[in-house]
Write a protein that holds these residues in place. Structure first.
Motif, PDB file in Angstrom:
ATOM      1  N   ASN A  20       9.666 -62.339  14.833  1.00 19.76           N
ATOM      2  CA  ASN A  20       8.469 -61.386  14.854  1.00 19.76           C
ATOM      3  C   ASN A  20       8.931 -60.382  13.604  1.00 19.76           C
ATOM      4  OD1 ASN A  20       6.128 -62.567  16.454  1.00 19.76           O
ATOM      5  ND2 ASN A  20       7.883 -62.387  17.977  1.00 19.76           N
ATOM      6  N   VAL A  21       8.090 -60.787  12.723  1.00 25.03           N
ATOM      7  CA  VAL A  21       8.098 -59.903  11.297  1.00 25.03           C
ATOM      8  C   VAL A  21       8.082 -58.221  11.358  1.00 25.03           C
ATOM      9  CG1 VAL A  21       9.043 -59.445   8.800  1.00 25.03           C
ATOM     10  CG2 VAL A  21       9.276 -61.770   9.760  1.00 25.03           C
ATOM     11  N   ARG A  22       8.410 -56.944  12.207  1.00 28.23           N
ATOM     12  CA  ARG A  22       7.652 -56.032  12.295  1.00 28.23           C
ATOM     13  C   ARG A  22       9.084 -54.633  12.418  1.00 28.23           C
ATOM     14  NH1 ARG A  22       2.665 -54.848  14.174  1.00 28.23           N
ATOM     15  NH2 ARG A  22       2.416 -53.190  16.379  1.00 28.23           N
ATOM     16  N   SER A  23       8.408 -54.396  11.223  1.00 27.67           N
ATOM     17  CA  SER A  23       9.112 -52.874  11.045  1.00 27.67           C
ATOM     18  C   SER A  23       8.994 -51.503  11.870  1.00 27.67           C
ATOM     19  CB  SER A  23       8.979 -52.586   9.604  1.00 27.67           C
ATOM     20  OG  SER A  23       9.632 -51.587   9.912  1.00 27.67           O
ATOM     21  N   TYR A  24       9.814 -50.864  12.054  1.00 24.25           N
ATOM     22  CA  TYR A  24       9.520 -49.735  12.959  1.00 24.25           C
ATOM     23  C   TYR A  24       9.929 -48.813  12.002  1.00 24.25           C
ATOM     24  CZ  TYR A  24       8.683 -53.264  16.461  1.00 24.25           C
ATOM     25  OH  TYR A  24       7.682 -53.776  17.096  1.00 24.25           O
ATOM     26  N   THR A  25       8.992 -47.775  12.174  1.00 20.24           N
ATOM     27  CA  THR A  25      10.246 -45.844  11.404  1.00 20.24           C
ATOM     28  C   THR A  25       9.689 -45.222  12.450  1.00 20.24           C
ATOM     29  OG1 THR A  25       9.237 -47.078   9.394  1.00 20.24           O
ATOM     30  CG2 THR A  25       9.816 -44.430   9.605  1.00 20.24           C
ATOM     31  N   MET A  26      11.162 -44.580  12.602  1.00 14.89           N
ATOM     32  CA  MET A  26      11.060 -43.139  13.037  1.00 14.89           C
ATOM     33  C   MET A  26      10.092 -41.757  13.217  1.00 14.89           C
ATOM     34  SD  MET A  26      14.790 -42.770  15.269  1.00 14.89           S
ATOM     35  CE  MET A  26      15.739 -43.969  15.337  1.00 14.89           C
ATOM     36  N   GLN A  27       9.393 -41.387  14.308  1.00 19.84           N
ATOM     37  CA  GLN A  27       8.387 -40.101  13.527  1.00 19.84           C
ATOM     38  C   GLN A  27       9.177 -38.637  14.052  1.00 19.84           C
ATOM     39  OE1 GLN A  27       5.056 -41.353  11.008  1.00 19.84           O
ATOM     40  NE2 GLN A  27       6.977 -43.045  11.452  1.00 19.84           N
ATOM     41  N   GLU A  28       8.800 -37.623  13.466  1.00 20.83           N
ATOM     42  CA  GLU A  28       9.090 -36.622  13.482  1.00 20.83           C
ATOM     43  C   GLU A  28       8.476 -36.649  14.777  1.00 20.83           C
ATOM     44  OE1 GLU A  28       8.286 -33.573  11.026  1.00 20.83           O
ATOM     45  OE2 GLU A  28       8.986 -34.659   8.975  1.00 20.83           O
ATOM     46  N   SER A  29       7.474 -36.498  15.853  1.00 18.90           N
ATOM     47  CA  SER A  29       7.376 -36.311  16.634  1.00 18.90           C
ATOM     48  C   SER A  29       8.096 -36.690  18.192  1.00 18.90           C
ATOM     49  CB  SER A  29       5.351 -36.383  17.183  1.00 18.90           C
ATOM     50  OG  SER A  29       5.322 -37.597  17.334  1.00 18.90           O
ATOM     51  N   VAL A  30       8.393 -36.056  19.097  1.00 19.42           N
ATOM     52  CA  VAL A  30       8.930 -36.991  20.152  1.00 19.42           C
ATOM     53  C   VAL A  30       8.218 -36.334  21.570  1.00 19.42           C
ATOM     54  CG1 VAL A  30      11.463 -36.249  21.762  1.00 19.42           C
ATOM     55  CG2 VAL A  30      11.493 -36.129  19.632  1.00 19.42           C
ATOM     56  N   PRO A  31       7.557 -37.395  22.137  1.00 19.13           N
ATOM     57  CA  PRO A  31       6.924 -36.790  23.350  1.00 19.13           C
ATOM     58  C   PRO A  31       7.181 -37.150  24.058  1.00 19.13           C
ATOM     59  CG  PRO A  31       6.395 -39.543  22.352  1.00 19.13           C
ATOM     60  CD  PRO A  31       7.746 -38.878  21.148  1.00 19.13           C
ATOM     61  N   LEU A  32       6.691 -36.335  25.164  1.00 26.72           N
ATOM     62  CA  LEU A  32       7.461 -36.418  25.966  1.00 26.72           C
ATOM     63  C   LEU A  32       7.105 -36.931  27.333  1.00 26.72           C
ATOM     64  CD1 LEU A  32       5.906 -33.161  26.984  1.00 26.72           C
ATOM     65  CD2 LEU A  32       8.341 -32.828  26.763  1.00 26.72           C
ATOM     66  N   LEU A  33       8.222 -37.559  27.946  1.00 24.08           N
ATOM     67  CA  LEU A  33       8.161 -38.991  29.575  1.00 24.08           C
ATOM     68  C   LEU A  33       7.203 -38.336  30.742  1.00 24.08           C
ATOM     69  CD1 LEU A  33      11.219 -40.474  28.893  1.00 24.08           C
ATOM     70  CD2 LEU A  33       9.830 -41.335  28.217  1.00 24.08           C
ATOM     71  N   LEU A  34       7.264 -39.297  31.142  1.00 22.02           N
ATOM     72  CA  LEU A  34       6.228 -39.041  32.387  1.00 22.02           C
ATOM     73  C   LEU A  34       7.294 -38.646  33.277  1.00 22.02           C
ATOM     74  CD1 LEU A  34       3.139 -39.135  33.749  1.00 22.02           C
ATOM     75  CD2 LEU A  34       4.097 -41.440  34.628  1.00 22.02           C
ATOM     76  N   PRO A  35       6.931 -37.496  34.465  1.00 23.09           N
ATOM     77  CA  PRO A  35       8.046 -36.733  35.094  1.00 23.09           C
ATOM     78  C   PRO A  35       8.872 -38.121  35.952  1.00 23.09           C
ATOM     79  CG  PRO A  35       6.081 -35.248  34.734  1.00 23.09           C
ATOM     80  CD  PRO A  35       5.616 -36.519  34.057  1.00 23.09           C
ATOM     81  N   PHE A  36       9.954 -38.064  36.055  1.00 26.82           N
ATOM     82  CA  PHE A  36      10.172 -39.271  36.653  1.00 26.82           C
ATOM     83  C   PHE A  36      10.132 -39.323  37.837  1.00 26.82           C
ATOM     84  CE2 PHE A  36      13.465 -40.645  40.309  1.00 26.82           C
ATOM     85  CZ  PHE A  36      13.545 -42.118  39.741  1.00 26.82           C
ATOM     86  N   ALA A  37       9.090 -38.521  39.213  1.00 23.38           N
ATOM     87  CA  ALA A  37       9.123 -38.436  40.368  1.00 23.38           C
ATOM     88  C   ALA A  37       7.491 -39.217  40.660  1.00 23.38           C
ATOM     89  CB  ALA A  37       8.711 -36.839  40.848  1.00 23.38           C
ATOM     90  N   GLN A  38       7.095 -39.035  39.213  1.00 25.29           N
ATOM     91  CA  GLN A  38       5.423 -39.331  38.392  1.00 25.29           C
ATOM     92  C   GLN A  38       5.908 -41.248  38.703  1.00 25.29           C
ATOM     93  OE1 GLN A  38       2.309 -37.627  36.452  1.00 25.29           O
ATOM     94  NE2 GLN A  38       3.621 -35.649  36.927  1.00 25.29           N
ATOM     95  N   ALA A  39       6.264 -41.385  37.689  1.00 27.99           N
ATOM     96  CA  ALA A  39       7.389 -42.788  37.402  1.00 27.99           C
ATOM     97  C   ALA A  39       7.561 -43.180  38.665  1.00 27.99           C
ATOM     98  CB  ALA A  39       8.568 -42.466  36.244  1.00 27.99           C
TER      99      ALA A  39
END
Length: 433
Positions: A383-402
């Motif tokens: 699968n020829v698909r490209s991925y580029t890092m962005q500046e934003s760093v999204p927050l992960l769901l807290p571990f307790a909720q996950a």
């Protein structure tokens, strides 16, 4: 009279020049035969040139084709008598793994006296002093041995490993294979040296679900929780096959200008050449079907024996994958996520990681699969698909909720991975495996 004197002068000049030339050549010959100093002592320039010519004549004329070293994502946890720390966004080419891998390579190469142990015993050791390696995928031991440059014990698969100081002088190695079976080995690793190394490590405070009590009892006990997970920026994804068709064809050893090229109503471009065919699909997938390969072809699998070993077939598959996709994946990196063989047919799968974090497709498809039969690669899908890092760093769901959500999958292990839903934005998330 004057003309006779001029002729005589010219003869004298020529004789002088010839004498100077002979003296210069004699001096150079003497210098070339003088022994050199330092590491080249007792060898003259002429002897070195003769030795170089002999080496050139003995060397094979053909260039040996190689593949980059196998790379895998890995998580490492260090537990000493004071703290437990770790990192979860590493690869087997990271400096951290290079330091710790020295101990692991010595342990695996010297492992002996395999003793079956229960998972309870392995978990007990996990919560004590030691160094833990989680490869996030089930790896053939042959490939791990190739990576570490050692000969491993008779064990088909490895999922996780734990090296622990013991009361005895030598450390113990715990190994869990892909089926959940646990084995303990004696090793030549010094328990004292391992303990000293563990005291020097630092990182994010870490804990296993096995030590978190009732709140995580429904999770896999190996689920790793870090106080400060590695930052994972959002990714921008795009299908780059359309703009890379000519590159893909050339790298796949197809003629981009052949008359045997046509487009189906579905949009799939089909290119045929001799006994092989390449399919370039609108969704970014590239499929190949072919027959027996010649030694100079990228589809040929070199082998020291009659048939390629799993490591040889995997190296050839990786060489093809890296050659085909070089520069097309953006910030993503291919890693070998699985390899299996029935003796005549080998299937090697590849996935992607970004910054040491695995990238999974929501549909469960691999980034690539290569099929090897005999000494030839006879099929592949990428699968020829490209991925580029962005500046934003999204927050992960807290571990307790996950963890609360993951309880519906009893025994699931939570890890952080990028999840590609085939949209333009790809985000990190907790996934249950």
């Amino acid at each position: 009279m004057r003309r006779s004197n001029d002729a005589h002068a010219r003869r004298v000049n020529r004789l002088q020049n010839l004498t100077i030339l002979l003296l210069t050549c004699s001096m150079l010959l003497l210098a070339a035969n003088l022994p050199l100093f330092g590491t080249l002592a007792d060898s003259s320039l002429i002897e070195l040139l003769q030795a170089k010519r002999r080496m050139e004549n003995a060397a094979p004329a053909v260039e040996q084709r190689g593949a980059p070293a196998l790379v895998f994502p890995v998580r490492i946890v260090y537990t000493n008598e004071f703290a437990r720390v770790g990192a979860d966004a590493l690869t087997t080419v990271s400096d951290e793994f290079e330091y710790a891998g020295t101990f692991l390579g010595e342990a695996l190469g010297s492992a002996n006296g395999a003793t079956p142990v229960s998972e309870r015993q392995m978990l007990g050791a996990l919560l004590g002093e030691g160094m833990y390696f989680d490869f996030t995928e089930v790896l053939p031991t042959e490939l791990l041995s190739e990576l570490l440059g050692v000969s491993a014990p008779e064990l088909a698969l490895v999922r996780r490993m734990l090296l622990c100081p013991a009361d005895a002088e030598e450390a113990k190695l715990y190994v869990q294979d892909g089926t959940g079976r646990c084995l303990r080995y004696s090793t030549a690793v010094s328990s004292a040296a391992l303990s000293d190394f563990l005291k020097t490590r630092n990182g994010s405070a870490a804990e296993f679900a096995a030590g978190l009590g009732e709140a995580s009892e429904k999770l896999s006990p190996y689920t790793l929780v870090l106080s400060e997970p590695a930052p994972r920026p959002a990714l921008h994804a795009s299908n780059v096959l359309g703009s890379s068709e000519e590159t893909i064809l050339r790298r796949a050893e197809f003629n981009a200008h052949t008359g045997n090229r046509f487009t189906e109503s579905s949009g799939t471009v089909i290119v045929r050449e001799a006994s092989s065919a390449l399919y370039l699909r609108p969704d970014g997938a590239v499929d190949y079907l072919g027959g027996e390969a010649t030694p100079e072809s990228i589809y040929y699998v070199a082998s020291l024996g009659e048939t390629p070993t799993l490591a040889e077939a995997s190296a050839a598959a990786q060489h093809l994958a890296v050659t085909l996709l070089d520069g097309l994946l953006g910030d993503a990196v291919l890693y070998l996520s699985g390899a299996s063989t029935d003796g005549t047919r080998t299937e090697v799968s590849f996935d992607l990681m970004v910054g040491g974090t695995p990238l999974r497709r929501a549909d469960g498809a691999h980034a690539g699969v290569v099929t090897v039969e005999g000494t030839s690669i006879t099929a592949f899908t990428f699968n020829v698909r490209s991925y580029t890092m962005q500046e934003s760093v999204p927050l992960l769901l807290p571990f307790a909720q996950a963890a609360a959500i993951a309880r519906v999958w009893d025994g699931a292990e939570l890890i952080v991975a990028y999840v590609d839903t085939l949209a333009e934005e790809v985000l990190p998330a907790w996934i249950a495996e």
